[in-house]
Design a protein around this motif. Structure first.
Motif, short mmCIF file in Angstrom:
data_model
loop_
_atom_site.label_atom_id
_atom_site.label_comp_id
_atom_site.label_asym_id
_atom_site.label_seq_id
_atom_site.Cartn_x
_atom_site.Cartn_y
_atom_site.Cartn_z
N LEU A 1 68.99 27.20 22.03
CA LEU A 1 69.24 26.94 23.44
C LEU A 1 69.16 28.23 24.25
CD1 LEU A 1 72.25 24.47 23.14
CD2 LEU A 1 69.84 23.90 23.50
N PHE A 2 68.69 28.09 25.48
CA PHE A 2 68.57 29.25 26.36
C PHE A 2 69.22 28.96 27.70
CE2 PHE A 2 65.14 29.46 23.33
CZ PHE A 2 65.16 30.78 22.92
N LEU A 3 70.10 29.85 28.12
CA LEU A 3 70.76 29.73 29.41
C LEU A 3 70.35 30.94 30.24
CD1 LEU A 3 72.85 28.38 31.30
CD2 LEU A 3 74.62 29.75 30.18
N MET A 4 69.56 30.70 31.29
CA MET A 4 69.15 31.80 32.15
C MET A 4 70.36 32.25 32.96
SD MET A 4 66.13 31.59 31.03
CE MET A 4 65.26 32.91 31.90
N CYS A 5 70.61 33.54 32.94
CA CYS A 5 71.73 34.11 33.68
C CYS A 5 71.16 35.26 34.50
CB CYS A 5 72.81 34.59 32.70
SG CYS A 5 74.34 35.10 33.50
N THR A 6 70.90 35.00 35.77
CA THR A 6 70.08 35.92 36.54
C THR A 6 70.55 36.03 37.98
OG1 THR A 6 67.79 36.29 37.28
CG2 THR A 6 68.51 34.02 37.04
N SER A 7 69.87 36.87 38.74
CA SER A 7 70.18 37.04 40.16
C SER A 7 69.20 36.29 41.04
CB SER A 7 70.15 38.52 40.55
OG SER A 7 71.05 39.27 39.76
N TYR A 8 68.15 35.73 40.43
CA TYR A 8 67.07 35.10 41.20
C TYR A 8 67.35 33.64 41.51
CZ TYR A 8 64.34 39.23 39.99
OH TYR A 8 63.90 40.51 39.84
N GLU A 9 67.07 33.27 42.78
CA GLU A 9 67.24 31.88 43.20
C GLU A 9 65.95 31.26 43.72
OE1 GLU A 9 70.86 30.61 45.32
OE2 GLU A 9 71.35 32.73 45.48
N ASP A 10 64.82 31.99 43.59
CA ASP A 10 63.59 31.43 44.15
C ASP A 10 63.03 30.32 43.26
OD1 ASP A 10 61.13 32.96 42.52
OD2 ASP A 10 62.99 34.12 42.66
N ASP A 11 62.41 29.35 43.91
CA ASP A 11 61.95 28.13 43.24
C ASP A 11 61.02 28.42 42.07
OD1 ASP A 11 63.35 27.07 45.28
OD2 ASP A 11 61.68 26.01 46.23
N ASP A 12 60.10 29.37 42.25
CA ASP A 12 59.09 29.63 41.23
C ASP A 12 59.72 30.04 39.91
OD1 ASP A 12 56.34 29.92 40.36
OD2 ASP A 12 56.68 32.07 40.41
N LYS A 13 60.67 30.97 39.97
CA LYS A 13 61.31 31.45 38.74
C LYS A 13 62.19 30.36 38.10
CE LYS A 13 61.22 36.44 39.20
NZ LYS A 13 60.18 36.51 40.22
N ILE A 14 62.81 29.55 38.92
CA ILE A 14 63.62 28.45 38.39
C ILE A 14 62.75 27.52 37.55
CG2 ILE A 14 64.98 26.40 38.97
CD1 ILE A 14 65.78 27.88 41.58
N PHE A 15 61.64 27.08 38.12
CA PHE A 15 60.81 26.10 37.43
C PHE A 15 60.02 26.72 36.28
CE2 PHE A 15 61.75 23.90 41.37
CZ PHE A 15 62.20 22.69 40.86
N GLN A 16 59.65 27.97 36.41
CA GLN A 16 59.00 28.66 35.28
C GLN A 16 59.96 28.73 34.10
OE1 GLN A 16 57.00 32.41 35.89
NE2 GLN A 16 56.31 31.80 37.91
N SER A 17 61.23 29.01 34.38
CA SER A 17 62.23 29.12 33.32
C SER A 17 62.44 27.78 32.62
CB SER A 17 63.57 29.60 33.90
OG SER A 17 63.45 30.88 34.45
#
Length: 208
Positions: free
Chosen positions: A78-94
């Motif tokens: 399992l992978f939980l992204m823990c980041t500072s980014y809120e832009d749509d592109d990075k969300i959906f890429q992740s």
């Protein structure tokens, strides 16, 4: 049973803080912590890990690339992204790469641990602002799909021709109609799909 956790974070202070956070919980055990994706990809193949807390902005491979490579090797990890980014592109890429959740570093330790708990309960934890973006995006996709369905048979024929790289004159010859009629149909297509260019119209049509 304590779940085994790994952290991938290039900021040393944050990596140490997150490591301490995991070490002081009852349900989780810190197995490893890495400062870059390359090391994580190499070492995690030798370790028994249940979940990875993954940053996105890493030197070398990004966290998204790291998730994609590891998910291919270990589908159950399992992978939980823990980041500072809120832009749509990075969300959906992740999410496309294989992440099961997406939270912000600013959420704090309690919410991060709660997100881990939710992961192992079968959920997909997301910061509320991230969840709203996901919902809004899917709503927009549904609206676009509905708009495509309003196209007439002739309008779809024209979009098929445009998708093959045809110019207006070639479309007119192919469908045996005037160039003026082609232009009128294209204008109606723009209005129905709420776009301004043929590239946007074709992309939306092909993604239906």
């Amino acid at each position: 049973m304590r779940r085994k956790v790994s952290i991938v974070e290039d900021d040393r202070d944050l990596r140490e803080a997150m490591s301490l956070m995991i070490q002081f919980t009852e349900n989780y055990q810190l197995v490893s912590a890495f400062e870059n994706a390359e090391e994580a990809i190499e070492k995690l193949q030798e370790l028994d890990v249940d979940v990875v807390l993954m940053d996105i902005n890493l030197p070398g491979y990004s966290g998204i690339e790291c998730v994609k490579k590891l998910k291919a090797l270990f589908p159950k990890m399992l992978f939980l992204m823990c980041t500072s980014y809120e832009d749509d592109d990075k969300i959906f890429q992740s999410l496309k790469a294989g992440a099961s959740g997406y939270i912000l570093k600013t959420d704090g330790p309690v919410k991060i641990i709660n997100a881990l708990d939710e992961l192992f309960e079968g959920g997909s934890p997301m910061t509320s602002s991230i969840a709203r973006k996901v919902v809004a995006s899917f709503s927009k996709m549904n609206v676009n799909d509905a708009n495509v369905e309003t196209l007439t048979v002739r309008e779809k024929e024209i979009l098929d021709s445009l998708a093959r790289g045809r110019m207006n004159k070639e479309v007119a010859n192919e469908l045996e109609i005037s160039i003026g009629t082609v232009r009128k149909h294209i204008q109606h297509i723009y209005e129905k799909l709420h776009v301004n260019t043929r590239v946007e119209a074709v992309n939306l049509y092909l993604k239906r």
